[in-house]
Enzyme design. Structure first.
Site, PDB file in Angstrom:
ATOM      1  CE  LYS A  65      53.001  28.382  36.053  1.00  0.00           C
ATOM      2  NZ  LYS A  65      53.327  28.519  34.560  1.00  0.00           N
ATOM      3  CB  THR A  66      52.550  35.092  38.572  1.00  0.00           C
ATOM      4  OG1 THR A  66      53.413  33.881  38.515  1.00  0.00           O
ATOM      5  CG2 THR A  66      52.927  35.933  39.707  1.00  0.00           C
ATOM      6  CG  ASP A 110      56.070  30.962  40.843  1.00  0.00           C
ATOM      7  OD1 ASP A 110      55.417  30.094  40.248  1.00  0.00           O
ATOM      8  OD2 ASP A 110      56.603  31.620  40.343  1.00  0.00           O
ATOM      9  CB  THR A 159      56.687  24.519  34.904  1.00  0.00           C
ATOM     10  OG1 THR A 159      57.859  24.520  35.945  1.00  0.00           O
ATOM     11  CG2 THR A 159      56.883  26.091  34.823  1.00  0.00           C
ATOM     12  NE  ARG A 218      56.998  35.974  32.288  1.00  0.00           N
ATOM     13  CZ  ARG A 218      56.920  34.998  33.086  1.00  0.00           C
ATOM     14  NH1 ARG A 218      57.621  33.739  32.751  1.00  0.00           N
ATOM     15  NH2 ARG A 218      56.257  34.786  34.303  1.00  0.00           N
TER      16      ARG A 218
HETATM   17  P1  ADP Z   1      53.427  32.506  34.876  1.00  0.00           P
HETATM   18  O1  ADP Z   1      53.332  32.947  36.249  1.00  0.00           O
HETATM   19  O2  ADP Z   1      52.451  31.264  34.434  1.00  0.00           O
HETATM   20  O3  ADP Z   1      55.101  32.358  34.636  1.00  0.00           O
HETATM   21  P2  ADP Z   1      52.506  35.369  34.451  1.00  0.00           P
HETATM   22  O4  ADP Z   1      51.169  35.414  35.300  1.00  0.00           O
HETATM   23  O5  ADP Z   1      53.770  35.892  35.262  1.00  0.00           O
HETATM   24  O6  ADP Z   1      52.803  33.857  33.962  1.00  0.00           O
HETATM   25  O7  ADP Z   1      52.301  35.955  33.066  1.00  0.00           O
HETATM   26  C1  ADP Z   1      53.233  36.764  32.540  1.00  0.00           C
HETATM   27  C2  ADP Z   1      52.781  37.956  31.982  1.00  0.00           C
HETATM   28  O8  ADP Z   1      51.908  37.723  30.951  1.00  0.00           O
HETATM   29  C3  ADP Z   1      51.907  38.968  32.847  1.00  0.00           C
HETATM   30  O9  ADP Z   1      52.684  39.820  33.287  1.00  0.00           O
HETATM   31  C4  ADP Z   1      50.836  39.293  32.217  1.00  0.00           C
HETATM   32  O10 ADP Z   1      51.123  40.563  31.754  1.00  0.00           O
HETATM   33  C5  ADP Z   1      50.835  38.705  31.011  1.00  0.00           C
HETATM   34  N1  ADP Z   1      49.391  37.713  31.011  1.00  0.00           N
HETATM   35  C6  ADP Z   1      49.479  36.360  31.418  1.00  0.00           C
HETATM   36  N2  ADP Z   1      48.187  35.792  31.320  1.00  0.00           N
HETATM   37  C7  ADP Z   1      47.422  36.975  30.732  1.00  0.00           C
HETATM   38  C8  ADP Z   1      46.300  36.832  30.537  1.00  0.00           C
HETATM   39  N3  ADP Z   1      45.103  35.916  30.464  1.00  0.00           N
HETATM   40  N4  ADP Z   1      45.612  38.081  29.822  1.00  0.00           N
HETATM   41  C9  ADP Z   1      46.423  38.948  29.868  1.00  0.00           C
HETATM   42  N5  ADP Z   1      47.687  39.186  30.019  1.00  0.00           N
HETATM   43  C10 ADP Z   1      48.282  38.067  30.741  1.00  0.00           C
END
Ligand code: ADP
Length: 346
Positions: A65-66, A110, A159, A218
């Protein structure tokens, strides 16, 4: 250019996260359907010379998401500000973000489901008409100032899509759910990130890390970083299948990718509650972990792995969970206790 200065600095220890996070949408692996929708919307917004419609991402933690929220502004070539729902306690906390907006820039919030009602309601006119009311002064001398904002895009991440109020959810033009990644997508992420870290890794080792990463990028990154350290400390730094097995064993990550907390959950459900049904609060109290953490971070993968089911009467372990923990399941109930059959939660 995305002006990173407007983004919050990474927390200490987050350097690897920043290094491994894809910079552009084209660098992201998996989530093809989400990416297709976004690319069309981004393309159209650019052609119309208008801000991208507000975007809401929902899904368990660590699925991107981030990452989407940082890649989208780069595609749009606009600045981004990062905020978090729990930190915006009152409307005055969100005003600086709104007044700092630049034309077509992005505001990322977020954990948007944790915005207090008053802040959420304050966002309605900002999202819909790009304007807010600011109250100046107090009591009888108070005046309301109507402020026009720059047209912007709000990107929300949650989430818990179910906890978002209808009026807020309806103000997002694009709503996308991020699902778990396949093993082959995670293998591709592990391989790409090993290259970024200048790490020699065999194909079977990359596949094994992916298989044990709970469908979550992650988690895959964290496992990869741990295995890298282990390979350096215990061997010549190269990551082989044997190194992955030894590193995973040491941290208690099993062949399904479950960690100690996941197994503790299953173990409690099976041994303490006889396989269920058990209420989430009862499980949370027994293992001393907040129920939110269990619902957001532990259960989605257990549900997806068919290790538990959620029913109207509580959580139940499946035969697969019994098998995984090497426990003999109780004989099927004959209904002698007069209990109602279990229905899946709607
Ligand atoms: P969320 O915001 O959903 O908790 P993040 O966007 O922070 O998750 O993702 C966590 C890590 O996973 C990121 O730092 C990135 O390195 C990796 N990641 C997430 N999505 C992808 C993707 N589609 N392709 C490659 N790496 C990804």
């Amino acid at each position: 250019m995305v002006r990173e200065s407007m983004m919050q600095p990474p927390a200490p220890g987050d350097e690897n996260d920043v290094a491994l996070r894809p910079k552009r949408i084209a660098d992201m692996i998996g989530q093809r359907e989400v990416i297709e929708v976004l690319q069309i919307a981004i393309d159209a917004a650019k052609k119309r010379d208008e801000p991208l419609g507000h975007v809401l991402f929902d899904g368990p933690p660590g699925l991107g998401k981030t990452t989407f929220a940082t890649c989208i502004p780069r595609e749009l070539d606009v600045p981004v500000q990062m905020a978090s729902g729990p930190a915006l306690k009152a409307p005055k906390d969100i005003i600086p973000y709104l007044t700092n907006l630049e034309d077509r820039s992005v505001l990322f919030i977020d954990e948007i489901h944790r915005l207090p009602k008053a802040v959420e309601e304050y966002l309605y006119t900002a999202m819909e008409d790009f304007r807010i009311d600011i109250v100046l002064g107090e009591g009888v001398s108070a005046r309301t100032l109507n402020l026009q904002l720059k047209p912007f895009t709000l990107i929300g991440a949650t989430t818990r899509a179910g906890m978002l109020s209808g009026p807020l959810r309806d103000r997002f033009q694009i709503r996308e759910h991020l699902g778990f990644y396949t093993d082959s997508e995670l293998t591709a992420i592990v391989r790409t990130n090993a290259r970024k870290l200048d790490l020699a890794i065999t194909d079977d080792a990359a596949e094994e890390i992916a298989r044990r990463s709970r469908g979550t990028p992650r988690v895959a990154n964290n496992r990869l970083l741990w295995v890298r350290d282990y390979a350096l400390a215990k061997s010549d730094g190269r990551v082989t299948l044997d190194i992955v097995h030894r590193a995973m064993k040491m941290t208690g990550i099993d062949r399904l990718g479950l960690d100690r907390q996941d197994r503790k959950y299953l173990d409690t459900l099976i041994r303490v509650f006889g396989g269920g049904p058990a209420g989430i609060e009862a499980i949370a109290h027994t293992i001393n972990v907040p129920s939110d953490t269990l619902v957001d971070e532990v259960e989605p993968f257990l549900l997806r792995s068919e290790l538990i089911i959620r029913t109207t009467r509580g959580r139940c372990a499946t035969p697969r969970a019994f098998e995984h923990l090497n426990v003999v399941p109780p004989a099927p109930s004959t209904g002698r206790d007069g209990q109602l059959p279990l229905f899946p939660e709607s």
